[in-house]
Write a protein that holds these residues in place. Structure first.
Motif, mmCIF file in Angstrom:
data_model
loop_
_atom_site.group_PDB
_atom_site.id
_atom_site.type_symbol
_atom_site.label_atom_id
_atom_site.label_comp_id
_atom_site.label_asym_id
_atom_site.label_seq_id
_atom_site.Cartn_x
_atom_site.Cartn_y
_atom_site.Cartn_z
ATOM 1 N N PHE A 82 24.751 40.785 3.495
ATOM 2 C CA PHE A 82 26.051 40.227 3.856
ATOM 3 C C PHE A 82 26.375 39.033 2.956
ATOM 4 O O PHE A 82 25.492 38.372 2.410
ATOM 5 N N TYR A 83 27.677 38.757 2.836
ATOM 6 C CA TYR A 83 28.139 37.494 2.280
ATOM 7 C C TYR A 83 28.421 36.550 3.447
ATOM 8 O O TYR A 83 28.657 36.991 4.573
ATOM 9 N N PHE A 84 28.400 35.259 3.172
ATOM 10 C CA PHE A 84 28.559 34.249 4.217
ATOM 11 C C PHE A 84 29.504 33.160 3.720
ATOM 12 O O PHE A 84 29.404 32.741 2.560
ATOM 13 N N ASP A 85 30.407 32.698 4.590
ATOM 14 C CA ASP A 85 31.218 31.546 4.192
ATOM 15 C C ASP A 85 30.708 30.282 4.867
ATOM 16 O O ASP A 85 29.972 30.339 5.853
ATOM 17 N N THR A 86 31.117 29.144 4.326
ATOM 18 C CA THR A 86 30.599 27.856 4.788
ATOM 19 C C THR A 86 31.500 27.183 5.812
ATOM 20 O O THR A 86 31.270 26.018 6.158
ATOM 21 N N ALA A 87 32.528 27.865 6.322
ATOM 22 C CA ALA A 87 33.470 27.231 7.232
ATOM 23 C C ALA A 87 32.762 26.609 8.430
ATOM 24 O O ALA A 87 32.023 27.282 9.148
ATOM 25 N N LEU A 88 32.936 25.301 8.613
ATOM 26 C CA LEU A 88 32.342 24.539 9.711
ATOM 27 C C LEU A 88 30.819 24.641 9.731
ATOM 28 O O LEU A 88 30.197 24.428 10.770
ATOM 29 N N SER A 89 30.210 24.938 8.603
ATOM 30 C CA SER A 89 28.776 25.245 8.577
ATOM 31 C C SER A 89 27.994 24.552 7.476
ATOM 32 O O SER A 89 26.781 24.737 7.399
ATOM 33 N N SER A 90 28.641 23.777 6.637
ATOM 34 C CA SER A 90 27.896 23.144 5.540
ATOM 35 C C SER A 90 27.412 21.765 5.972
ATOM 36 O O SER A 90 27.710 20.747 5.343
ATOM 37 N N VAL B 187 27.021 33.153 -0.987
ATOM 38 C CA VAL B 187 27.569 32.076 -0.160
ATOM 39 C C VAL B 187 28.883 31.617 -0.768
ATOM 40 O O VAL B 187 28.958 31.313 -1.968
ATOM 41 N N LEU B 188 29.914 31.565 0.065
ATOM 42 C CA LEU B 188 31.280 31.302 -0.381
ATOM 43 C C LEU B 188 31.863 30.118 0.389
ATOM 44 O O LEU B 188 31.530 29.900 1.556
ATOM 45 N N PHE B 189 32.753 29.389 -0.247
ATOM 46 C CA PHE B 189 33.376 28.249 0.411
ATOM 47 C C PHE B 189 34.413 28.716 1.430
ATOM 48 O O PHE B 189 35.175 29.656 1.192
ATOM 49 N N ARG C 117 33.170 28.185 -6.336
ATOM 50 C CA ARG C 117 34.031 29.099 -7.075
ATOM 51 C C ARG C 117 33.325 30.314 -7.667
ATOM 52 O O ARG C 117 33.807 31.439 -7.545
ATOM 53 N N GLY C 118 32.175 30.091 -8.299
ATOM 54 C CA GLY C 118 31.567 31.163 -9.075
ATOM 55 C C GLY C 118 31.261 32.416 -8.281
ATOM 56 O O GLY C 118 31.512 33.543 -8.744
ATOM 57 N N ASN C 119 30.727 32.257 -7.077
ATOM 58 C CA ASN C 119 30.387 33.431 -6.277
ATOM 59 C C ASN C 119 31.644 34.201 -5.874
ATOM 60 O O ASN C 119 31.631 35.440 -5.823
#
Length: 349
Positions: A241-249, A266-268, A301-303
């Motif tokens: 899976f891909y994962f975003d960092t919303a409310l999680s970083s 991992v995505l912003f 950005r890169g991912n």
């Protein structure tokens, strides 16, 4: 927008006026225990400049179209939302992308709308609520949708919804239940073999995957006992899976996510406007100060460029010119947010 970050935000929402009205007609004024926030393209761009975001990929949050009992009405609303999103992205090239809304739980109708949005309108992917009225992703009967998404190599953004059961008094769904909802969907997508049968779908799990990274080995042991598969194979599916960092970083969650996720996965994400600007700044600061420069550049950005090749350009999208007082206010807000983040971190005692 700072030239250094040029973030790509894969978790930002839109609330068009006609959608708000449709919800209000049925007495829905909140989502996940939070009041429906105000939204406009102008406010979105202001937030993006504050966080250093060049491009935001917009999606409709819960309840999507799932509050409509009539399948025809749900399909019509999904079409209208997608037409609106496509026009918005066209009006702001380089600043907005969009994930298509699908009229689940009707898998056939969802497949039809996914085909239209992806093939005719060039959507960046689709939004899938983890459950719609108790029907979870990964359950039987969804293959018509999976086939279309797999044929397109689509990105499927998995967003939580309210759990199919009563909320617990004093615990708003967005605070804890949303994380479980995403985890349940991920579990079933792996358990029932969807991620193996349809390997070209790229699933993005909201909010760092809920509990997936933290509980991955525990889930792998349970799935191995249930299915007879190797725990290592199951862990590879979960890491796919891909994962975003919303409310999680945060300093607590981010190291676990980065230790578990595959490189490049991992995505912003900001979760604006359901997460207010202050929350977006707080967690963006956690990312800015919590990883090495190479990892930061990849997550910022890169991912996302690898996942959405159309965004891999060396030319920054034009940002609106803002008067000096507005730029000064943004600088003050950034400095204040950084100071607050440092102040509230727990000590080492």
């Amino acid at each position: 927008m700072t030239s250094a970050s040029r973030r790509i935000d894969v978790h930002q929402h839109l609330v068009p006026p006609f959608y708000r009205d449709a919800l209000a007609e049925r007495g829905i004024t909140e989502a996940g225990g939070r009041a429906l926030p105000e939204w406009s393209p102008e406010a979105a761009l202001e937030l993006m400049d504050l966080l250093g975001t060049e491009t935001a990929i917009l999606s409709v949050s819960t309840p999507g179209t799932g509050f409509l009992a009539d399948p025809g009405e749900a399909a019509a609303l999904a079409r209208r939302l997608n037409d609106f999103s496509a026009a918005l992205a066209a009006a702001h090239p380089g600043r907005f992308g969009w994930f298509a809304t699908l009229p689940l739980p009707d898998a056939a109708a969802a497949a039809k709308e996914a085909e239209r949005a992806l093939a005719e309108f060039g959507a960046d992917g689709v939004t899938l609520l983890a459950n719609t009225g108790g029907d979870y992703l990964g359950a039987a009967g969804q293959d018509a949708l999976w086939r279309v998404l797999d044929e397109h190599g689509a990105v499927a953004f998995v967003h939580p919804a309210e759990l199919p059961g009563p909320a617990v008094d004093g615990i708003p769904p967005f605070a804890a239940d949303f994380l479980l909802d995403t985890t349940r969907a991920a579990y079933l997508l792996v358990r029932n073999g969807v991620v193996r049968r349809y390997p070209h779908i790229r699933f993005v799990l909201s909010h760092a995957g809920g509990f997936v990274p933290y509980a991955s080995h525990r889930m792998a042991v349970a799935l191995a006992a249930d299915t007879g598969r190797s725990p290592l194979d199951i862990l590879e599916d979960l890491r796919g899976f891909y994962f975003d960092t919303a409310l999680s970083s945060s300093p607590a969650a981010l190291p676990t996510l980065l230790a578990f996720a595959r490189p490049g996965h991992v995505l912003f994400g900001s979760d604006w406007p359901f997460a207010p600007a202050a929350a977006g700044q707080y967690f963006a600061n956690g990312l800015d100060g919590g990883v090495d420069p190479g990892t930061l550049a990849a997550v910022d950005r890169g991912n996302a460029e690898a996942l959405f090749p159309r965004l891999a350009t060396g030319t920054p999208a034009p940002a609106p010119a803002r008067p000096f007082p507005a730029r000064l206010r943004q600088s003050v807000r950034r400095a204040g947010a950084r100071a607050f983040f440092r102040m509230v971190q727990p000590g080492t005692d």
